[in-house]
Design a protein around this motif. Structure first.
Motif, short mmCIF file in Angstrom:
data_model
loop_
_atom_site.label_atom_id
_atom_site.label_comp_id
_atom_site.label_asym_id
_atom_site.label_seq_id
_atom_site.Cartn_x
_atom_site.Cartn_y
_atom_site.Cartn_z
N TYR A 198 0.83 -1.21 0.00
CA TYR A 198 0.00 0.00 0.00
C TYR A 198 0.87 1.26 0.00
CZ TYR A 198 -4.18 -2.79 0.69
OH TYR A 198 -5.21 -3.67 0.52
N SER A 199 1.78 1.34 -0.94
CA SER A 199 2.65 2.51 -1.03
C SER A 199 1.91 3.69 -1.67
CB SER A 199 3.89 2.19 -1.85
OG SER A 199 3.54 1.97 -3.21
N LEU A 200 2.42 4.89 -1.44
CA LEU A 200 1.85 6.07 -2.09
C LEU A 200 2.02 5.97 -3.61
CD1 LEU A 200 2.82 9.05 0.25
CD2 LEU A 200 0.93 7.42 0.42
N THR A 201 3.11 5.35 -4.04
CA THR A 201 3.33 5.16 -5.48
C THR A 201 2.24 4.29 -6.08
OG1 THR A 201 5.72 5.42 -5.26
CG2 THR A 201 4.93 4.26 -7.22
N MET A 202 1.88 3.20 -5.40
CA MET A 202 0.82 2.33 -5.90
C MET A 202 -0.49 3.10 -6.01
SD MET A 202 -2.15 0.65 -4.90
CE MET A 202 -2.05 0.59 -3.11
N MET A 203 -0.83 3.87 -4.98
CA MET A 203 -2.09 4.61 -5.01
C MET A 203 -2.07 5.68 -6.09
SD MET A 203 -3.17 4.79 -0.98
CE MET A 203 -1.55 4.74 -0.20
N THR A 204 -0.93 6.33 -6.27
CA THR A 204 -0.80 7.32 -7.34
C THR A 204 -1.01 6.66 -8.70
OG1 THR A 204 0.74 8.64 -6.03
CG2 THR A 204 0.78 8.97 -8.41
N ASP A 205 -0.42 5.50 -8.90
CA ASP A 205 -0.57 4.78 -10.17
C ASP A 205 -2.03 4.38 -10.42
OD1 ASP A 205 2.13 5.01 -10.66
OD2 ASP A 205 2.62 2.97 -10.02
N SER A 206 -2.75 4.05 -9.35
CA SER A 206 -4.16 3.66 -9.52
C SER A 206 -5.00 4.84 -9.99
CB SER A 206 -4.71 3.08 -8.22
OG SER A 206 -4.94 4.08 -7.24
N VAL A 207 -4.72 6.02 -9.47
CA VAL A 207 -5.47 7.21 -9.90
C VAL A 207 -5.11 7.56 -11.34
CG1 VAL A 207 -5.88 9.66 -9.47
CG2 VAL A 207 -5.65 8.09 -7.54
N ILE A 208 -3.84 7.44 -11.69
CA ILE A 208 -3.43 7.69 -13.07
C ILE A 208 -4.15 6.72 -14.01
CG2 ILE A 208 -1.49 7.48 -14.67
CD1 ILE A 208 0.28 8.66 -12.46
N ALA A 209 -4.27 5.46 -13.60
CA ALA A 209 -4.96 4.47 -14.44
C ALA A 209 -6.41 4.87 -14.69
CB ALA A 209 -4.88 3.09 -13.79
N VAL A 210 -7.09 5.36 -13.65
CA VAL A 210 -8.48 5.78 -13.81
C VAL A 210 -8.56 7.02 -14.71
CG1 VAL A 210 -10.53 6.64 -12.63
CG2 VAL A 210 -9.20 4.78 -11.62
N LEU A 211 -7.66 7.97 -14.51
CA LEU A 211 -7.68 9.17 -15.35
C LEU A 211 -7.39 8.85 -16.81
CD1 LEU A 211 -5.90 11.76 -13.02
CD2 LEU A 211 -8.28 11.83 -13.82
N GLU A 212 -6.50 7.91 -17.05
CA GLU A 212 -6.26 7.49 -18.44
C GLU A 212 -7.51 6.85 -19.02
OE1 GLU A 212 -1.42 6.67 -18.49
OE2 GLU A 212 -2.79 5.01 -17.99
N HIS A 213 -8.22 6.08 -18.20
CA HIS A 213 -9.47 5.45 -18.63
C HIS A 213 -10.52 6.51 -18.98
CE1 HIS A 213 -12.90 2.69 -18.64
NE2 HIS A 213 -13.48 3.44 -17.73
N LEU A 214 -10.55 7.60 -18.21
CA LEU A 214 -11.54 8.66 -18.43
C LEU A 214 -11.10 9.63 -19.53
CD1 LEU A 214 -12.50 9.57 -14.75
CD2 LEU A 214 -13.79 8.14 -16.36
N GLY A 215 -9.82 9.62 -19.87
CA GLY A 215 -9.31 10.58 -20.84
C GLY A 215 -8.99 11.92 -20.23
N GLY A 216 -8.61 11.93 -18.94
CA GLY A 216 -8.31 13.17 -18.24
C GLY A 216 -9.55 13.74 -17.58
N ALA A 217 -9.35 14.63 -16.59
CA ALA A 217 -10.48 15.18 -15.85
C ALA A 217 -10.00 16.29 -14.93
CB ALA A 217 -11.17 14.09 -15.02
N HIS A 218 -10.94 17.07 -14.44
CA HIS A 218 -10.69 17.87 -13.25
C HIS A 218 -10.55 16.87 -12.10
CE1 HIS A 218 -11.84 21.51 -15.42
NE2 HIS A 218 -12.90 20.84 -15.88
#
Length: 329
Positions: free
Chosen positions: A103-123
């Motif tokens: 449960y590193s901060l890097t892992m959590m950061t990567d998970s958010v990036i994955a969702v944003l890539e899925h959405l095509g970027g966002a606020h």
């Protein structure tokens, strides 16, 4: 200086917000496979999907011990302006835990990036641990973050404040072997007590949530108590956060904050028990061009305690930084 939202043209975004209704159902959600993550993603139930949101889409990221439920009211008030998505971080809510148990901060950061890539970027809007995480996302992937809003972000606050670690879920989760068993028992047998204690620590006036929202939180606590990885997600995420504060006095957080280029709004409750609002001025000085809004008699979760006021500030933030319209030929 005049406010761009007061100039002639389309209605200010603040005038388009929906009224607050604390009795609505929870947003619908589904699991999304974003290898190596399996993320539970909720989408705000807007009145009509045929009318596009004025300012695009937004991703909400919760804090330690929270979930996508933390954004129900804010997301619905902002729904006419922003097409809202709320994720459960890995191991929280109904998202699967990370495959390697880390449960590193890097892992959590990567998970958010994955969702944003899925959405095509966002606020992007993040609270507490989620605020610290999305700040890292904005520094690493400015192409994915249109604007950034940080609500009581968990930046290093090293002054002795025992109460920030005292509320029941975190305390139980960190007790080896005994913790998971007691955590599960409370979630099944005394979820109302567990939820009430947590709300008292993160809010000044938890009663403002109303009976429906509190009942939904209790139901969620019962469901979480059945997930074997829930205590581990809490304890290991807490350890990762505290370690990041202690390592080189948290300099990595501030270094990354200096790299943020997205227009940034920082919102804080003046009576936050968990992360002191006293660090807000330093954060504003660190993130170039950022703006601070301080709400006096509010706790750690402005989006839950005062969703209308918080929504108005986010709408103002979007209005100020809305791309200029292309002149007609």
């Amino acid at each position: 200086m005049s406010d761009p939202s007061d100039s002639p043209g389309p209605s200010p975004l603040r005038d388009l917000l929906a009224p607050l209704d604390r009795d609505t159902d929870l947003w619908p959600g589904r699991h999304v496979d974003l290898a190596p993550f399996r993320i539970y993603l909720r989408r705000v139930a807007r009145g009509s999907d045929t009318a596009p949101a004025v300012a695009g889409r937004v991703l909400y990221v919760h804090g330690l011990g929270g979930s996508s439920l933390n954004w129900t009211d804010l997301g619905e008030v902002l729904a006419p302006v922003l097409d809202g998505y709320a994720m459960d971080l890995p191991g929280f809510g109904f998202s699967d835990p990370p495959a390697d148990g880390g449960y590193s901060l890097t892992m959590m950061t990567d998970s958010v990036i994955a969702v944003l890539e899925h959405l095509g970027g966002a606020h992007v809007v993040g609270n507490s641990l989620g605020g610290a995480i999305v700040a890292r996302v904005a520094a690493a992937r400015p192409d994915l973050v249109h604007t950034l809003t940080l609500i009581s972000p968990a930046f290093p606050d090293l002054r002795p404040r025992v109460r920030r670690l005292s509320f029941i879920p975190l305390t139980l989760a960190t007790v080896p072997r005994v913790g998971p068993a007691v955590f599960g028992y409370l979630g099944r047998a005394h979820p109302e007590r567990q939820v009430a204690q947590t709300l008292r620590e993160i809010m000044v006036r938890p009663q403002t949530l109303g009976a429906t929202r509190i009942a939904q939180a209790v139901e969620h606590a019962v469901a979480r108590a059945e997930l074997p990885w829930a205590p581990e997600a809490l304890s290991r995420s807490l350890n990762a956060l505290v370690t990041s504060w202690l390592w080189m006095s948290g300099r990595d957080h501030w270094r990354r904050a200096r790299q943020i280029t997205a227009p940034t709004l920082v919102v804080w409750g003046g009576r936050d028990k968990l992360v002191s609002s006293a660090i807000a001025p330093r954060l504003i000085r660190t993130i170039a061009g950022s703006r601070l809004v301080m709400f006096g008699a509010v706790g750690h979760v402005c989006q839950m305690e005062i969703p209308v006021e918080t929504a108005r500030e986010i709408a103002r933030h979007l209005e100020v930084h809305r791309p200029a319209a292309t002149p007609a030929c």
